[in-house]
Design a protein around this motif. Structure first.
Motif, PDB file in Angstrom:
ATOM      1  N   HIS A 376       0.779  -1.103  -0.211  1.00  0.00           N
ATOM      2  CA  HIS A 376       0.260   0.386  -0.196  1.00  0.00           C
ATOM      3  C   HIS A 376       1.158   1.287   0.263  1.00  0.00           C
ATOM      4  CE1 HIS A 376      -3.661  -1.868   0.490  1.00  0.00           C
ATOM      5  NE2 HIS A 376      -2.782  -2.635   1.463  1.00  0.00           N
ATOM      6  N   SER A 377       1.872   1.315  -0.110  1.00  0.00           N
ATOM      7  CA  SER A 377       3.231   1.817  -0.032  1.00  0.00           C
ATOM      8  C   SER A 377       3.721   2.690  -0.721  1.00  0.00           C
ATOM      9  CB  SER A 377       3.678   2.139   1.205  1.00  0.00           C
ATOM     10  OG  SER A 377       4.741   3.398   1.327  1.00  0.00           O
ATOM     11  N   ALA A 378       4.630   3.574  -1.455  1.00  0.00           N
ATOM     12  CA  ALA A 378       5.455   4.388  -2.551  1.00  0.00           C
ATOM     13  C   ALA A 378       6.604   4.320  -1.634  1.00  0.00           C
ATOM     14  CB  ALA A 378       4.354   5.442  -3.106  1.00  0.00           C
ATOM     15  N   HIS A 379       6.806   4.346  -0.364  1.00  0.00           N
ATOM     16  CA  HIS A 379       8.288   4.488   0.208  1.00  0.00           C
ATOM     17  C   HIS A 379       8.944   3.923  -0.928  1.00  0.00           C
ATOM     18  CE1 HIS A 379      11.191   4.514   2.863  1.00  0.00           C
ATOM     19  NE2 HIS A 379      10.533   6.246   3.237  1.00  0.00           N
ATOM     20  N   PRO A 380      10.046   4.000  -1.178  1.00  0.00           N
ATOM     21  CA  PRO A 380      11.563   2.626  -1.803  1.00  0.00           C
ATOM     22  C   PRO A 380      11.822   1.011  -1.101  1.00  0.00           C
ATOM     23  CG  PRO A 380      12.099   5.722  -1.517  1.00  0.00           C
ATOM     24  CD  PRO A 380      10.662   5.653  -0.968  1.00  0.00           C
ATOM     25  N   LEU A 381      12.037   2.096   0.749  1.00  0.00           N
ATOM     26  CA  LEU A 381      12.198   0.815   1.449  1.00  0.00           C
ATOM     27  C   LEU A 381      10.482  -0.178   1.740  1.00  0.00           C
ATOM     28  CD1 LEU A 381      13.597   2.339   5.341  1.00  0.00           C
ATOM     29  CD2 LEU A 381      14.993   1.707   2.516  1.00  0.00           C
ATOM     30  N   ALA A 382       9.106   0.207   1.784  1.00  0.00           N
ATOM     31  CA  ALA A 382       8.532  -0.437   1.215  1.00  0.00           C
ATOM     32  C   ALA A 382       8.134  -1.530   0.212  1.00  0.00           C
ATOM     33  CB  ALA A 382       7.137   0.401   1.658  1.00  0.00           C
ATOM     34  N   GLN A 383       8.533  -0.383  -0.796  1.00  0.00           N
ATOM     35  CA  GLN A 383       8.529  -1.108  -2.755  1.00  0.00           C
ATOM     36  C   GLN A 383      10.217  -1.996  -2.579  1.00  0.00           C
ATOM     37  OE1 GLN A 383       6.649  -0.415  -4.896  1.00  0.00           O
ATOM     38  NE2 GLN A 383       5.755   0.042  -3.134  1.00  0.00           N
ATOM     39  N   ALA A 384      11.074  -2.012  -1.564  1.00  0.00           N
ATOM     40  CA  ALA A 384      11.865  -3.072  -1.690  1.00  0.00           C
ATOM     41  C   ALA A 384      11.438  -4.416  -1.197  1.00  0.00           C
ATOM     42  CB  ALA A 384      13.267  -2.973  -0.679  1.00  0.00           C
ATOM     43  N   VAL A 385      10.614  -4.505  -0.252  1.00  0.00           N
ATOM     44  CA  VAL A 385      10.138  -5.355   0.542  1.00  0.00           C
ATOM     45  C   VAL A 385       9.276  -6.550  -0.359  1.00  0.00           C
ATOM     46  CG1 VAL A 385       8.306  -6.085   2.335  1.00  0.00           C
ATOM     47  CG2 VAL A 385      10.144  -4.325   2.748  1.00  0.00           C
ATOM     48  N   VAL A 386       7.972  -5.626  -1.277  1.00  0.00           N
ATOM     49  CA  VAL A 386       6.946  -5.925  -2.384  1.00  0.00           C
ATOM     50  C   VAL A 386       7.720  -6.507  -3.390  1.00  0.00           C
ATOM     51  CG1 VAL A 386       5.406  -5.377  -3.861  1.00  0.00           C
ATOM     52  CG2 VAL A 386       5.722  -4.253  -1.419  1.00  0.00           C
ATOM     53  N   GLU A 387       8.864  -5.263  -3.766  1.00  0.00           N
ATOM     54  CA  GLU A 387       9.666  -6.479  -5.315  1.00  0.00           C
ATOM     55  C   GLU A 387      10.364  -8.043  -4.631  1.00  0.00           C
ATOM     56  OE1 GLU A 387      12.102  -3.345  -5.726  1.00  0.00           O
ATOM     57  OE2 GLU A 387      10.561  -2.156  -6.853  1.00  0.00           O
ATOM     58  N   ALA A 388      10.699  -8.229  -3.136  1.00  0.00           N
ATOM     59  CA  ALA A 388      11.491  -8.968  -2.599  1.00  0.00           C
ATOM     60  C   ALA A 388      10.693  -9.991  -2.755  1.00  0.00           C
ATOM     61  CB  ALA A 388      12.154  -9.350  -1.195  1.00  0.00           C
ATOM     62  N   ALA A 389       9.090 -10.045  -1.934  1.00  0.00           N
ATOM     63  CA  ALA A 389       8.617 -10.889  -2.561  1.00  0.00           C
ATOM     64  C   ALA A 389       8.090 -11.577  -3.281  1.00  0.00           C
ATOM     65  CB  ALA A 389       7.254 -10.203  -1.249  1.00  0.00           C
ATOM     66  N   GLN A 390       7.887 -10.986  -4.289  1.00  0.00           N
ATOM     67  CA  GLN A 390       7.561 -10.998  -5.810  1.00  0.00           C
ATOM     68  C   GLN A 390       8.788 -12.097  -6.428  1.00  0.00           C
ATOM     69  OE1 GLN A 390       7.024  -7.164  -7.755  1.00  0.00           O
ATOM     70  NE2 GLN A 390       4.718  -7.429  -7.155  1.00  0.00           N
ATOM     71  N   ALA A 391       9.806 -11.405  -6.286  1.00  0.00           N
ATOM     72  CA  ALA A 391      10.741 -12.503  -6.235  1.00  0.00           C
ATOM     73  C   ALA A 391      11.239 -13.438  -6.289  1.00  0.00           C
ATOM     74  CB  ALA A 391      12.441 -11.426  -5.852  1.00  0.00           C
ATOM     75  N   LYS A 392      10.678 -14.236  -4.920  1.00  0.00           N
ATOM     76  CA  LYS A 392      10.631 -14.987  -4.606  1.00  0.00           C
ATOM     77  C   LYS A 392       8.983 -16.295  -4.713  1.00  0.00           C
ATOM     78  CE  LYS A 392      14.241 -14.675  -1.023  1.00  0.00           C
ATOM     79  NZ  LYS A 392      14.762 -14.405   0.961  1.00  0.00           N
ATOM     80  N   GLY A 393       8.354 -15.292  -5.626  1.00  0.00           N
ATOM     81  CA  GLY A 393       7.217 -15.955  -5.925  1.00  0.00           C
ATOM     82  C   GLY A 393       6.516 -15.583  -5.072  1.00  0.00           C
ATOM     83  N   ILE A 394       6.188 -15.782  -3.487  1.00  0.00           N
ATOM     84  CA  ILE A 394       5.235 -15.091  -2.704  1.00  0.00           C
ATOM     85  C   ILE A 394       4.330 -14.604  -2.556  1.00  0.00           C
ATOM     86  CG2 ILE A 394       5.276 -15.134  -0.252  1.00  0.00           C
ATOM     87  CD1 ILE A 394       7.962 -15.299   0.218  1.00  0.00           C
ATOM     88  N   SER A 395       3.160 -14.989  -2.851  1.00  0.00           N
ATOM     89  CA  SER A 395       1.797 -14.594  -3.160  1.00  0.00           C
ATOM     90  C   SER A 395       1.370 -13.972  -1.874  1.00  0.00           C
ATOM     91  CB  SER A 395       0.793 -15.687  -3.779  1.00  0.00           C
ATOM     92  OG  SER A 395       0.830 -16.681  -2.838  1.00  0.00           O
ATOM     93  N   PHE A 396       0.726 -12.889  -1.778  1.00  0.00           N
ATOM     94  CA  PHE A 396       0.463 -12.427   0.038  1.00  0.00           C
ATOM     95  C   PHE A 396      -1.260 -11.503  -0.505  1.00  0.00           C
ATOM     96  CE2 PHE A 396       3.777  -9.311  -2.652  1.00  0.00           C
ATOM     97  CZ  PHE A 396       2.984  -8.428  -3.124  1.00  0.00           C
ATOM     98  N   GLY A 397      -1.862 -11.427   0.793  1.00  0.00           N
ATOM     99  CA  GLY A 397      -3.357 -11.466   1.045  1.00  0.00           C
ATOM    100  C   GLY A 397      -3.076  -9.992   1.078  1.00  0.00           C
ATOM    101  N   GLU A 398      -5.013  -9.817   1.144  1.00  0.00           N
ATOM    102  CA  GLU A 398      -4.773  -8.441   0.881  1.00  0.00           C
ATOM    103  C   GLU A 398      -4.493  -7.926   2.404  1.00  0.00           C
ATOM    104  OE1 GLU A 398      -8.542  -5.023  -0.098  1.00  0.00           O
ATOM    105  OE2 GLU A 398      -8.607  -7.308  -0.411  1.00  0.00           O
ATOM    106  N   ALA A 399      -3.927  -6.962   2.674  1.00  0.00           N
ATOM    107  CA  ALA A 399      -4.323  -6.100   4.238  1.00  0.00           C
ATOM    108  C   ALA A 399      -5.185  -5.226   4.368  1.00  0.00           C
ATOM    109  CB  ALA A 399      -2.411  -6.047   4.167  1.00  0.00           C
ATOM    110  N   LYS A 400      -6.170  -5.412   5.269  1.00  0.00           N
ATOM    111  CA  LYS A 400      -6.942  -4.701   5.625  1.00  0.00           C
ATOM    112  C   LYS A 400      -7.091  -3.337   6.498  1.00  0.00           C
ATOM    113  CE  LYS A 400     -10.695  -8.035   4.484  1.00  0.00           C
ATOM    114  NZ  LYS A 400     -12.065  -8.979   5.201  1.00  0.00           N
ATOM    115  N   ASP A 401      -7.687  -1.720   6.597  1.00  0.00           N
ATOM    116  CA  ASP A 401      -7.372  -1.131   7.330  1.00  0.00           C
ATOM    117  C   ASP A 401      -6.097  -0.762   7.244  1.00  0.00           C
ATOM    118  OD1 ASP A 401     -10.200  -1.135   7.808  1.00  0.00           O
ATOM    119  OD2 ASP A 401      -9.843  -3.315   9.563  1.00  0.00           O
TER     120      ASP A 401
END
Length: 649
Positions: A376-401
């Motif tokens: 949900h965040s555009a911060h560079p550190l947050a994007q690094a975490v998302v990219e790491a999960a995607q690179a490892k093929g880890i699917s993540f569900g939707e986080a609410k609130d």
């Protein structure tokens, strides 16, 4: 600014200073050439003593008429607005010369004054054309790929956003867009000023006016021709050139008072000695006319605008956009610089370098939950975490609130339970830190890396706990140490890092970079506190940020500087100065040009005033005639112009 706009201003400046926009320069050039030719012919006849005399007199009269067509209308316009400007001074001086029988000197005055105005017009026009010529870099037509696959050449103005255009090797890219097919190296020097071509592949942004140096590309158009990055740069520079710098405003105010005073003094010089002391009328009227010509503040008025326009243009060609002369002068006065860390000192493209699990959590669980929040965040550190999960093929569900916790991290509900991800400060606030975790955090921070702690948020009797720690590395920009050295050489007394990252990481990066002072764990309002302290200590302080998150600090700083404005509307609009590429050395270049501009402006003003003072003394002691007076004024103006144009180099 147009001639009319300038005439309506309160300054007493030359009306020609803004003729850089003149659409019909040929008649002006022709009139000046005619005036000079007729003056030369008349002088030749006069010196050779050829008869009859009326032929030489006729040449002087026609020379006066040709030059006067450029001066008298402006003088009449000023009088209708009840203003005395330099055109009025020159018109009175020329008319007076003819009245007392000095037609040859009257012709010389009007020709040299018209010539000086033409030189001023040319100088500002040259600086303006230097940046406006960038518009010619954009091709007028593009190769449109139709839905059938056929290529058709059409005007760029007719190509809609979303269309696909073909760009062959060696051609200029016609419109802003992103690469659909192909890969190539693109020379972006017209926009960013960087000399090395940039590699482009599918998905990368490209910009109108840049040169495709390698293979052919298919580009999807993302901006219309009128809204391209290059068009916006041109518009910004033109607007900046029309904004007066403080020095220019001061000179204009000075000239608006100075010119009428000179007129009154000249009138008194012409009238009082003959009336009170019985002196010869013609001699004192002549001295008064000499005084009018010498006192004309052309060189003084042109001293600042040509320097400012030249400085703005020189920097724009290097990929540095500055919003006006006021900001250019302020850049030249900077004594300290505050910098953000991520994206300024570091690359701004951090990567997850390690995952430490706590308790029974697994690496996959930590990365999955962290990515679910950070997506949900555009911060560079947050994007690094998302990219790491995607690179490892880890699917993540939707986080609410989802909630952003400014300066600390974020929280969200995952699988019905509240979770948090954030920095050391957030973990302390939630009470989930333990001595074991503290030791691991210290180790990561001492290595100069950033970290993100994932945990279960305390709620409804649940104490909460940390599930894992992600270490995130962001490499320092290679040019930073040299850029900081050059900033100090340019005259900066201190460079200070203000970052929201943890203090240990900030200290490690600042040691590597050679930064004078570093402060971490800062909330946006705390950055303001530090910036106010710097302003009290150094008066003139610049701030480099991303143009959005650091908006309060950018607004407070003497000069707000945005890094990497290429393709970014927000950065260009919110900052006082925008670097079109991510290169800190450009800040040093801007400071150097700003300092040179200030030195040149101060020299020009001092020189113009000194010349005026010297020749006023000569006029009152009867050692300067109209010839010498106008040559001094024109010569001073020409020297001031040539000195100012050095900034274009």
């Amino acid at each position: 600014m147009s001639t009319e706009d300038h005439n309506d201003s309160e300054s007493g400046s030359c009306h020609s200073c803004e003729h850089g926009h003149d659409d019909t320069p040929l008649p002006r050039n022709a009139l000046v050439i005619a005036s000079g030719s007729l003056l030369t012919l008349g002088m030749s006849l006069h010196w050779l003593g050829l008869k009859p005399d009326f032929i030489a007199t006729t040449c002087f009269a026609l020379s006066t008429l040709a030059g006067g067509l450029l001066v008298a209308p402006a003088a009449w316009g000023a009088l209708k607005r009840r203003r005395l400007d330099m055109n009025v001074l020159m018109t009175v001086a020329v008319a007076g010369a003819w009245i007392i029988g000095e037609g040859n000197e009257g012709a010389a005055v009007v020709f040299l004054f018209a010539l000086s105005e033409l030189l001023e017009s040319w100088s500002v026009g040259r600086a303006r054309r230097a940046i406006a010529s960038l518009l010619k870099l954009t091709p007028e037509t593009a190769l449109l790929r139709e839905t059938s696959g056929q290529i058709k050449e059409v005007p760029v103005t007719e190509i809609a956003v979303g269309s696909a255009v073909s760009v062959r090797s060696g051609e200029r890219i016609p419109l802003d867009g992103k690469v659909l097919e192909g890969s190539s190296s693109v020379n972006q020097a017209p926009i960013t000023g960087e000399s090395v071509p940039v590699e482009k592949k599918a998905g990368d942004a490209v910009f109108a006016g840049t040169i495709n140096s390698g293979s052919s590309l298919i580009v999807e158009v993302t901006r219309a021709a009128s809204d391209s990055t290059l068009a916006r740069i041109i518009k910004l520079v033109e607007e900046a050139e029309d904004q007066k710098a403080p020095t220019q405003r001061f000179v204009d105010r000075f000239a608006s008072i100075y010119t009428p005073v000179v007129f009154v003094v000249a009138l008194l010089v012409a009238v009082l000695p003959p009336l009170l002391m019985g002196a010869a009328w013609q001699a004192w009227i002549y001295r008064a006319l000499v005084l009018l010509v010498i006192a004309c503040p052309c060189a003084l008025v042109i001293a600042t605008p040509v320097s400012i326009v030249s400085g703005l243009t020189a920097l724009a060609r290097r990929g540095v956009l500055i919003k006006g002369g006021a900001h250019l002068e302020e850049i030249g006065r900077l004594r300290a610089l505050a910098v953000d860390k991520t994206g300024t000192i570091t690359e701004g493209r951090p990567k997850v370098t390690g995952i430490i699990t706590l308790g029974s959590a697994t690496e996959e669980e930590v990365l999955r939950k962290a990515a679910a929040v950070d997506v949900h965040s555009a911060h560079p550190l947050a994007q690094a975490v998302v990219e790491a999960a995607q690179a490892k093929g880890i699917s993540f569900g939707e986080a609410k609130d989802y909630q952003s916790l400014t300066g600390r991290g974020a929280s969200a509900v995952i699988e019905g339970h509240p979770h948090f991800i954030g920095n050391h400060k957030l973990a302390h606030e939630l009470g989930v830190c333990t001595p074991e975790i503290e030791a691991k955090l210290a180790e990561i921070e001492n290595s100069g890396q950033s970290l993100a702690i994932l945990g279960h948020t305390p709620h409804q009797g649940c104490a909460g706990k940390a599930l894992g720690i992600l270490s995130i590395g962001d490499t320092m920009r290679p040019e930073v140490p040299q850029a900081l050295k050059r900033l100090h050489e340019a005259g900066l007394e201190k460079v200070v890092m203000l970052s929201g990252d943890n203090q240990r990481t900030v200290d490690a990066i600042s040691r590597q970079a050679g930064i004078d002072e570093a402060h971490g764990d800062l909330m946006p309002e705390q950055k303001i506190v530090h910036l106010r302290r710097l302003l009290q200590e150094h008066q003139h302080v610049g701030m480099i940020g991303d143009g959005v998150n650091d908006a309060p600090a950018l607004a407070l700083a003497s000069v707000g500087i945005a890094m990497g404005g290429i393709g970014s509307d927000t950065a260009i609009e919110t900052s006082d100065m925008t670097l079109m590429q991510d290169d800190l050395t450009k800040v040093a270049e801007a400071i150097e040009v700003g300092r040179r501009a200030l030195r040149i402006i101060r020299f020009n003003i001092s020189f113009a005033l000194l010349v005026k003072a010297l020749f006023l003394i000569l006029a009152f002691t009867d050692h300067a005639g109209l010839w010498l007076a106008i040559l001094a004024d024109t010569g001073a103006t020409l020297l001031v112009i040539l000195n100012s144009l050095r900034l274009l180099r």
